[in-house]
Design a protein around this motif. Structure first.
Motif, PDB file in Angstrom:
ATOM      1  N   LEU A  91     -94.707  31.293 -29.580  1.00 34.06           N
ATOM      2  CA  LEU A  91     -95.436  30.408 -28.665  1.00 34.06           C
ATOM      3  C   LEU A  91     -94.643  30.031 -27.417  1.00 34.06           C
ATOM      4  O   LEU A  91     -95.146  29.280 -26.572  1.00 34.06           O
ATOM      5  CB  LEU A  91     -95.912  29.127 -29.371  1.00 34.06           C
ATOM      6  CG  LEU A  91     -96.848  29.342 -30.572  1.00 34.06           C
ATOM      7  CD1 LEU A  91     -97.310  28.001 -31.113  1.00 34.06           C
ATOM      8  CD2 LEU A  91     -98.036  30.206 -30.181  1.00 34.06           C
ATOM      9  N   SER A  92     -93.447  30.529 -27.260  1.00 36.72           N
ATOM     10  CA  SER A  92     -92.731  30.329 -26.014  1.00 36.72           C
ATOM     11  C   SER A  92     -93.350  31.214 -24.942  1.00 36.72           C
ATOM     12  O   SER A  92     -93.973  32.234 -25.253  1.00 36.72           O
ATOM     13  CB  SER A  92     -91.249  30.674 -26.177  1.00 36.72           C
ATOM     14  OG  SER A  92     -91.100  32.082 -26.315  1.00 36.72           O
ATOM     15  N   PRO A  93     -93.215  30.868 -23.654  1.00 30.83           N
ATOM     16  CA  PRO A  93     -93.793  31.707 -22.594  1.00 30.83           C
ATOM     17  C   PRO A  93     -93.312  33.153 -22.660  1.00 30.83           C
ATOM     18  O   PRO A  93     -94.090  34.082 -22.473  1.00 30.83           O
ATOM     19  CB  PRO A  93     -93.326  30.997 -21.315  1.00 30.83           C
ATOM     20  CG  PRO A  93     -93.154  29.575 -21.720  1.00 30.83           C
ATOM     21  CD  PRO A  93     -92.625  29.625 -23.127  1.00 30.83           C
ATOM     22  N   SER A  94     -92.021  33.353 -22.943  1.00 35.81           N
ATOM     23  CA  SER A  94     -91.483  34.719 -23.011  1.00 35.81           C
ATOM     24  C   SER A  94     -92.138  35.505 -24.139  1.00 35.81           C
ATOM     25  O   SER A  94     -92.505  36.674 -23.977  1.00 35.81           O
ATOM     26  CB  SER A  94     -89.965  34.676 -23.212  1.00 35.81           C
ATOM     27  OG  SER A  94     -89.332  34.077 -22.118  1.00 35.81           O
ATOM     28  N   TRP A  95     -92.259  34.863 -25.304  1.00 37.98           N
ATOM     29  CA  TRP A  95     -92.874  35.543 -26.450  1.00 37.98           C
ATOM     30  C   TRP A  95     -94.329  35.870 -26.165  1.00 37.98           C
ATOM     31  O   TRP A  95     -94.810  36.961 -26.490  1.00 37.98           O
ATOM     32  CB  TRP A  95     -92.772  34.653 -27.686  1.00 37.98           C
ATOM     33  CG  TRP A  95     -93.365  35.281 -28.919  1.00 37.98           C
ATOM     34  CD1 TRP A  95     -92.758  36.165 -29.763  1.00 37.98           C
ATOM     35  CD2 TRP A  95     -94.686  35.084 -29.418  1.00 37.98           C
ATOM     36  NE1 TRP A  95     -93.621  36.521 -30.777  1.00 37.98           N
ATOM     37  CE2 TRP A  95     -94.809  35.885 -30.589  1.00 37.98           C
ATOM     38  CE3 TRP A  95     -95.772  34.316 -29.001  1.00 37.98           C
ATOM     39  CZ2 TRP A  95     -95.980  35.923 -31.325  1.00 37.98           C
ATOM     40  CZ3 TRP A  95     -96.947  34.355 -29.744  1.00 37.98           C
ATOM     41  CH2 TRP A  95     -97.035  35.157 -30.893  1.00 37.98           C
ATOM     42  N   LEU A  96     -95.050  34.961 -25.543  1.00 40.90           N
ATOM     43  CA  LEU A  96     -96.453  35.192 -25.232  1.00 40.90           C
ATOM     44  C   LEU A  96     -96.620  36.328 -24.220  1.00 40.90           C
ATOM     45  O   LEU A  96     -97.564  37.126 -24.316  1.00 40.90           O
ATOM     46  CB  LEU A  96     -97.094  33.908 -24.700  1.00 40.90           C
ATOM     47  CG  LEU A  96     -97.271  32.788 -25.724  1.00 40.90           C
ATOM     48  CD1 LEU A  96     -97.737  31.507 -25.036  1.00 40.90           C
ATOM     49  CD2 LEU A  96     -98.263  33.197 -26.811  1.00 40.90           C
ATOM     50  N   GLU A  97     -95.699  36.426 -23.276  1.00 40.53           N
ATOM     51  CA  GLU A  97     -95.759  37.509 -22.303  1.00 40.53           C
ATOM     52  C   GLU A  97     -95.544  38.866 -22.985  1.00 40.53           C
ATOM     53  O   GLU A  97     -96.241  39.840 -22.696  1.00 40.53           O
ATOM     54  CB  GLU A  97     -94.710  37.290 -21.214  1.00 40.53           C
ATOM     55  CG  GLU A  97     -95.032  36.143 -20.266  1.00 40.53           C
ATOM     56  CD  GLU A  97     -93.897  35.890 -19.297  1.00 40.53           C
ATOM     57  OE1 GLU A  97     -92.946  36.714 -19.275  1.00 40.53           O
ATOM     58  OE2 GLU A  97     -93.952  34.884 -18.559  1.00 40.53           O
ATOM     59  N   VAL A  98     -94.553  38.908 -23.877  1.00 44.33           N
ATOM     60  CA  VAL A  98     -94.289  40.146 -24.616  1.00 44.33           C
ATOM     61  C   VAL A  98     -95.501  40.519 -25.471  1.00 44.33           C
ATOM     62  O   VAL A  98     -95.908  41.685 -25.520  1.00 44.33           O
ATOM     63  CB  VAL A  98     -93.033  39.993 -25.506  1.00 44.33           C
ATOM     64  CG1 VAL A  98     -92.880  41.184 -26.442  1.00 44.33           C
ATOM     65  CG2 VAL A  98     -91.794  39.842 -24.636  1.00 44.33           C
ATOM     66  N   ARG A  99     -96.073  39.531 -26.117  1.00 45.46           N
ATOM     67  CA  ARG A  99     -97.255  39.778 -26.958  1.00 45.46           C
ATOM     68  C   ARG A  99     -98.405  40.330 -26.130  1.00 45.46           C
ATOM     69  O   ARG A  99     -99.081  41.282 -26.540  1.00 45.46           O
ATOM     70  CB  ARG A  99     -97.669  38.485 -27.659  1.00 45.46           C
ATOM     71  CG  ARG A  99     -98.845  38.632 -28.621  1.00 45.46           C
ATOM     72  CD  ARG A  99     -99.165  37.299 -29.283  1.00 45.46           C
ATOM     73  NE  ARG A  99    -100.134  37.456 -30.341  1.00 45.46           N
ATOM     74  CZ  ARG A  99    -101.460  37.456 -30.130  1.00 45.46           C
ATOM     75  NH1 ARG A  99    -101.932  37.315 -28.898  1.00 45.46           N
ATOM     76  NH2 ARG A  99    -102.280  37.615 -31.152  1.00 45.46           N
ATOM     77  N   ARG A 141     -98.284  41.946 -23.289  1.00 45.81           N
ATOM     78  CA  ARG A 141     -97.994  43.321 -22.865  1.00 45.81           C
ATOM     79  C   ARG A 141     -98.199  44.306 -24.018  1.00 45.81           C
ATOM     80  O   ARG A 141     -98.737  45.402 -23.824  1.00 45.81           O
ATOM     81  CB  ARG A 141     -96.556  43.424 -22.343  1.00 45.81           C
ATOM     82  CG  ARG A 141     -96.340  42.784 -20.991  1.00 45.81           C
ATOM     83  CD  ARG A 141     -95.058  43.310 -20.342  1.00 45.81           C
ATOM     84  NE  ARG A 141     -93.892  43.041 -21.154  1.00 45.81           N
ATOM     85  CZ  ARG A 141     -93.141  41.946 -21.037  1.00 45.81           C
ATOM     86  NH1 ARG A 141     -93.470  41.010 -20.156  1.00 45.81           N
ATOM     87  NH2 ARG A 141     -92.074  41.772 -21.796  1.00 45.81           N
ATOM     88  N   ASN A 142     -97.768  43.912 -25.201  1.00 48.83           N
ATOM     89  CA  ASN A 142     -97.924  44.793 -26.360  1.00 48.83           C
ATOM     90  C   ASN A 142     -99.393  45.025 -26.701  1.00 48.83           C
ATOM     91  O   ASN A 142     -99.801  46.137 -27.049  1.00 48.83           O
ATOM     92  CB  ASN A 142     -97.201  44.204 -27.574  1.00 48.83           C
ATOM     93  CG  ASN A 142     -95.692  44.311 -27.453  1.00 48.83           C
ATOM     94  OD1 ASN A 142     -95.177  45.112 -26.674  1.00 48.83           O
ATOM     95  ND2 ASN A 142     -94.971  43.495 -28.207  1.00 48.83           N
TER      96      ASN A 142
END
Length: 268
Positions: A43-51, A53-54
């Motif tokens: 739920l961090s912004p970085s994790w959400l961005e990676v998710r 993109r995936n």
């Protein structure tokens, strides 16, 4: 079953096998989400961005699969799994229940995590036969020569039954045993005779071959013999159990899934 790595090779194998039998092909594209650690906390912004993109990449892969299968003029459907918290074994098993055969192509075979999920879901949960295809091998559902790895266990018998139609079409089936024990509660007084009789009753051209390991592993002995007889496929039982997606495989099963150089049809 398809994976991002070796997708083109997976698709080529799937279309070839489906075309050989004029079968309906249910393509399942599987992606394992990265484990959220460090700066990729859930739920961090970085994790959400990676998710995001995936998921976009997954959508593009699914569209590519649909386009390729449509061009092959096969009856097909395409689905996908993006496994995040838990592995995809349960979802794979749910879908495998409605398949005659699960095919795990080179993309799956080369990925130990995905391969274990297919074994857990397809073999142990759904109880369906799985054809594992290593990279850069010729896969066919019309093999001329089959090596049936035999040890008199129920899993080996299940594999023989699931591969019965394949063996009927083959020119020869080699019932192969490594260091069998001739005993009524092991392999019988004449190891391999019972399964050979069963196969012969189905019109299968069968021979029984007993191999000494001579200090080599069972896996190495079987693979060497498969090469000697120019086998197109190995049929064998898978040993172990799956509990809460924690996979424990027997030694020969595990080593065969790492060292195989030709397609292996496994059943449990």
């Amino acid at each position: 079953m398809l994976a991002e790595d070796r997708l083109d090779e997976d698709l080529q194998i799937a279309t070839k096998l489906g075309g050989e039998e004029s079968a309906h092909l249910s393509a399942l594209f599987v992606t394992l989400a990265p484990v959220p650690t460090g700066r990729y906390q859930t739920l961090s912004p970085s994790w959400l961005e990676v998710r995001e993109r995936n998921l976009q990449k997954l959508s593009e892969h699914v569209a590519k699969v649909r386009e390729r299968l449509a061009a092959a003029e096969l009856s097909f459907d395409v689905d996908s799994i993006y496994a995040e918290v838990a592995g995809p074994a349960y979802d794979i098993g749910e879908r495998a229940v409605y398949a005659d055969l699960v095919v795990a192509g080179p993309g799956i075979f080369a990925n130990d995590d995905l391969k274990s999920q297919v074994v857990s879901g397809g073999l142990f949960q759904a109880g369906r036969p799985v054809l594992f295809v290593p990279p850069e091998v010729n896969a066919t559902l019309r093999p001329k020569t089959i090596l049936l790895a035999w040890d008199s266990h129920p899993s080996a018998a299940h594999a023989a039954r699931d591969a019965l139609e394949l063996m009927k079409m083959a020119q020869s089936v080699h019932v192969t045993m490594v260091d069998p024990v001739a005993a009524s509660r092991a392999s019988g007084d004449e190891p391999g005779a019972d399964i050979a009789t069963y196969l012969a009753r189905h019109g299968i051209n069968v021979s029984v071959e007993t191999l000494p390991s001579s200090g080599r592993s069972v896996t190495d002995t079987l693979l060497r013999h498969a090469l000697d007889i120019n086998a197109d496929m190995i049929v064998m039982g898978a040993y172990g159990h799956s509990k809460l997606l924690e996979l424990i495989l027997g030694g020969v099963t595990k080593s065969m899934l790492k060292a195989a150089t030709l397609p292996i049809l496994m059943a449990h």
